[in-house]
Scaffold this active site. Sequence first.
Site, short mmCIF file in Angstrom:
data_model
loop_
_atom_site.label_atom_id
_atom_site.label_comp_id
_atom_site.label_asym_id
_atom_site.label_seq_id
_atom_site.Cartn_x
_atom_site.Cartn_y
_atom_site.Cartn_z
N ARG A 1 -15.14 -2.86 4.49
CA ARG A 1 -14.90 -1.58 5.17
C ARG A 1 -16.10 -0.65 4.99
O ARG A 1 -16.65 -0.15 5.96
CB ARG A 1 -13.65 -0.91 4.60
CG ARG A 1 -12.35 -1.49 5.07
CD ARG A 1 -11.18 -0.67 4.52
NE ARG A 1 -11.29 0.74 4.85
CZ ARG A 1 -10.82 1.30 5.96
NH1 ARG A 1 -10.20 0.55 6.85
NH2 ARG A 1 -10.95 2.60 6.18
N GLY B 1 -7.67 -2.06 -6.18
CA GLY B 1 -8.99 -1.64 -5.75
C GLY B 1 -9.28 -0.19 -6.09
O GLY B 1 -8.63 0.41 -6.96
N ASP C 1 -14.17 -6.87 -1.27
CA ASP C 1 -15.36 -6.22 -0.71
C ASP C 1 -16.44 -6.00 -1.76
O ASP C 1 -17.58 -5.71 -1.41
CB ASP C 1 -14.99 -4.85 -0.12
CG ASP C 1 -14.06 -4.97 1.07
OD1 ASP C 1 -13.80 -6.10 1.51
OD2 ASP C 1 -13.59 -3.92 1.56
N GLY D 1 -8.77 2.62 -4.45
CA GLY D 1 -7.65 3.54 -4.26
C GLY D 1 -6.62 3.41 -5.36
O GLY D 1 -6.07 4.41 -5.84
N THR D 2 -6.34 2.18 -5.77
CA THR D 2 -5.40 1.94 -6.88
C THR D 2 -5.92 2.55 -8.17
O THR D 2 -5.16 3.12 -8.96
CB THR D 2 -5.17 0.43 -7.07
OG1 THR D 2 -4.65 -0.12 -5.85
CG2 THR D 2 -4.21 0.16 -8.20
N ARG E 1 0.85 -1.18 0.00
CA ARG E 1 0.00 0.00 0.00
C ARG E 1 0.89 1.24 0.00
O ARG E 1 2.03 1.20 0.42
CB ARG E 1 -0.91 0.01 1.23
CG ARG E 1 -1.89 -1.16 1.29
CD ARG E 1 -2.85 -1.01 2.45
NE ARG E 1 -3.72 -2.14 2.60
CZ ARG E 1 -4.86 -2.32 1.93
NH1 ARG E 1 -5.25 -1.39 1.06
NH2 ARG E 1 -5.61 -3.39 2.12
N MET F 1 -7.60 -15.53 6.01
CA MET F 1 -7.83 -16.83 5.38
C MET F 1 -8.61 -16.64 4.07
O MET F 1 -8.32 -17.30 3.07
CB MET F 1 -8.62 -17.73 6.33
CG MET F 1 -8.93 -19.11 5.77
SD MET F 1 -9.95 -20.09 6.89
CE MET F 1 -11.54 -19.32 6.63
#
EC number: 2.7.1.11
Length: 487
Positions: free
Chosen positions: A295, A219, A250, A221-222, A194, A408
């Site tokens: 999130r 994601g 997510d 942000g990327t 990150r 996991m």
Amino acid sequence: MVLSQPEASILTAVSYRQQLEQVYGSASDDAFSFSPTITLQKLPHLSEYTNHLQPAVPNPLDRNPFFHPTDGFYINPSDVILRQVVYDLSPSRTLPSPSHGRYLAYHRAGPRNQIFFDPCTTRAAIVTCGGLCPGMNTVIRELVVGLWDLYGVRQIYGIKAGYRGFYSTHPIELNPKLVRNWHKRGGTVLETSRGGFDLTRIVDAIEHRGFNQVYIIGGDGTMRGAVKIFEEIRRRKLRVGVAGIPKTVDNDVGIIDRSFGFQTAVEMAQQAINAAHVEAESAVNGIGLVKLMGRSTGHIALHATLSSRDVDCCLIPETEFYLEAKGGLFEFLEQRLKERGHAVLVVAEGAGQDLIPRSDAQKEERDESGNLVFLDVGAWLNSELKKWWARDHPDELFTVKYIDPTYMIRAVPANATDNLYCTLLAHSAIHGVMGGYTGFVSGPINGNYAYIPLTDVAQAKNEVNTKDHKWAWVRSVTNQPDFVKPG
């Protein structure tokens, strides 16, 4: 006058036929048509800002022994995918204006009959950023195999350690033999991180190393970082195609139907819920508490709840809840324990963050991507449940088994469905870049693959709609209250 049953049925049928005639026009019409204004989202093309683009040449798929292009094989610029496919045609409803996004269309993904890159001089870079997600290695593998086998590209490189890898490490050469079994492995062989986003140094490295195709896997942000990279490349007028492939367990990336890895995550979440159910059912007044990823959105918790049927309560970031007083979580769980002797509670990591006490330092704490660091809602609920029972039922047995399967779930290889999906995403991205398009994301819209401008995807969010049928279905399965405080 009271109608007899046959008369009532006839009138009901006539009434329904009248409603249909209002929609279709008349009973003799075979179809109803309407012509809304469709807005085609502009897709950036290298020819718009660089004079160094090579002349278009026929697609090498024409000579590929595994393909036999016929009419309709190649995608035309006029082939589009509608973003909205469900409409209410009743006369009482006003059709929405195109500016509200209902009539938006995107260019259809797929091979073009002409390409703007010479495979012999193409240098492609692949980078993975952000957290882990099932299917990352599959996307890398299929980008390499697709570039190599479909278009004859031989200079393919992996960027290690995320965005910072462009300027801090040497790229590694990739080929089909090297990546052959990567789809069977979890995580990302290229490694990820990150942060580390230094726009000038990243684009300098792209230019210095002679990359003319960049595939960015990450994601939301990327994708926002990818927008800046694309815009800087366009400002410098570099002949570099940029494509994003959205990744997030997510499933919070907007516009597209879903992000890769999501179905694997839901499948793995089932194992945690099953274990929690066994633990709860095997104890006196047992509660199985499972914290799942999510999130800002609760898609994993929602879909896992629907799939399981063993969940008694599902808490997601899109809905508020409270613990004490009438209609609260404690009252509901107490009633469920009286009825069944056990309960299973699933909570998304972003739920209830406003209820957890924070210090001033915790209110300001951010991760390397700039996101607010969330407190552990699972551990907090575990503690609060135990304190509640000890206070209100001090002489009764009570057990909470808390399971956090987050890492996991993230670290497993993709399942069969996600593996197939990753292949289609990767190949769609390759076809688009080879066709000269840039600054886009490949992804399915209503089941059909499209090219979506990076800026659109970076701004869109895919949140759970708590007013639709799916959330109502969750509540009907769990029988949980809406947790709306009286007054």
